[in-house]
Design a protein around this motif. Structure first.
Motif, PDB file in Angstrom:
ATOM      1  N   UNK A 234       3.613  13.985 -34.766  1.00 43.41           N
ATOM      2  CA  UNK A 234       2.557  14.994 -34.739  1.00 43.41           C
ATOM      3  C   UNK A 234       1.562  14.782 -35.878  1.00 43.41           C
ATOM      4  N   UNK A 235       2.067  14.449 -37.048  1.00 47.55           N
ATOM      5  CA  UNK A 235       1.189  14.186 -38.191  1.00 47.55           C
ATOM      6  C   UNK A 235       0.269  12.997 -37.911  1.00 47.55           C
TER       7      UNK A 235
ATOM      8  N   UNK B 183      -6.106  14.618 -21.059  1.00 40.92           N
ATOM      9  CA  UNK B 183      -5.093  14.932 -20.050  1.00 40.92           C
ATOM     10  C   UNK B 183      -3.678  14.951 -20.643  1.00 40.92           C
ATOM     11  N   UNK B 184      -2.828  15.813 -20.101  1.00 42.77           N
ATOM     12  CA  UNK B 184      -1.450  15.937 -20.577  1.00 42.77           C
ATOM     13  C   UNK B 184      -0.718  14.597 -20.525  1.00 42.77           C
ATOM     14  N   UNK B 185      -0.950  13.831 -19.478  1.00 40.21           N
ATOM     15  CA  UNK B 185      -0.288  12.528 -19.333  1.00 40.21           C
ATOM     16  C   UNK B 185      -0.636  11.611 -20.516  1.00 40.21           C
ATOM     17  N   UNK B 186      -1.889  11.617 -20.913  1.00 40.37           N
ATOM     18  CA  UNK B 186      -2.296  10.817 -22.062  1.00 40.37           C
ATOM     19  C   UNK B 186      -1.655  11.347 -23.335  1.00 40.37           C
ATOM     20  N   UNK B 187      -1.672  12.655 -23.507  1.00 45.63           N
ATOM     21  CA  UNK B 187      -1.054  13.248 -24.696  1.00 45.63           C
ATOM     22  C   UNK B 187       0.429  12.878 -24.778  1.00 45.63           C
ATOM     23  N   UNK B 188       1.114  12.930 -23.642  1.00 42.98           N
ATOM     24  CA  UNK B 188       2.540  12.566 -23.606  1.00 42.98           C
ATOM     25  C   UNK B 188       2.734  11.099 -23.997  1.00 42.98           C
ATOM     26  N   UNK B 189       1.853  10.235 -23.535  1.00 47.68           N
ATOM     27  CA  UNK B 189       1.926   8.814 -23.886  1.00 47.68           C
ATOM     28  C   UNK B 189       1.721   8.627 -25.395  1.00 47.68           C
TER      29      UNK B 189
END
Length: 149
Positions: free
Chosen positions: A117-118, A104-110
């Protein structure tokens, strides 16, 4: 107990490929303790006793406490993990169970709040590596101590 097969000797090229994946993933710059926490959590989800035993031992050898080791399975309810570790464990669960809900985007944002990114790529590769090892070990019937017999 008996293993179904020894994958190392049944297909040495396959085993070497796995070792190369592991070597690459382990050299991408993640903290070694965090790398082991990821391996433990994925192995718990996948029910891989061989890998769980190995990585709990490895994590102890890095100086991890028994309390934190026993609480990885319930990390959301345990205040002993940092926000960065929590983000990594959440990503580990999402990638390991990717068919359930993706990432989920929310998890990715967290995760982005705590990792570059690396480092995110390194985390994904760590999860991919342990999931591959888990699937190999579970399918071939590996268990703690199977190579000591």
């Amino acid at each position: 107990m008996k293993m179904r097969m020894d994958h190392r000797t049944a297909n040495p090229a396959g085993f070497q490929a796995m070792l190369k994946l592991e070597e690459a993933a382990s050299k991408m710059g993640l903290d070694p303790l965090l790398y082991e926490l990821v391996k433990i959590r994925a192995s718990q989800i996948n029910g891989c006793s061989f890998c769980l035993d190995m990585h709990v031992t490895d994590t102890r050898n890095l100086g991890e406490t028994e309390q934190r080791l026993s609480l990885i399975v319930v990390w959301r309810e345990a205040p002993v993990f940092t926000q960065k570790e929590r983000a990594a464990l959440a990503l580990t669960e999402a990638v390991t169970r990717i068919s359930d809900a993706g990432v989920p985007q929310e998890l990715y944002d967290e995760v982005r709040e705590h990792f570059s990114e690396s480092e995110i790529v390194a985390l994904i590769m760590a999860v991919n590596a342990i999931n591959s090892w888990n699937r190999l070990a579970v399918t071939t019937g590996m268990f703690p101590g199977c190579y000591n017999s």
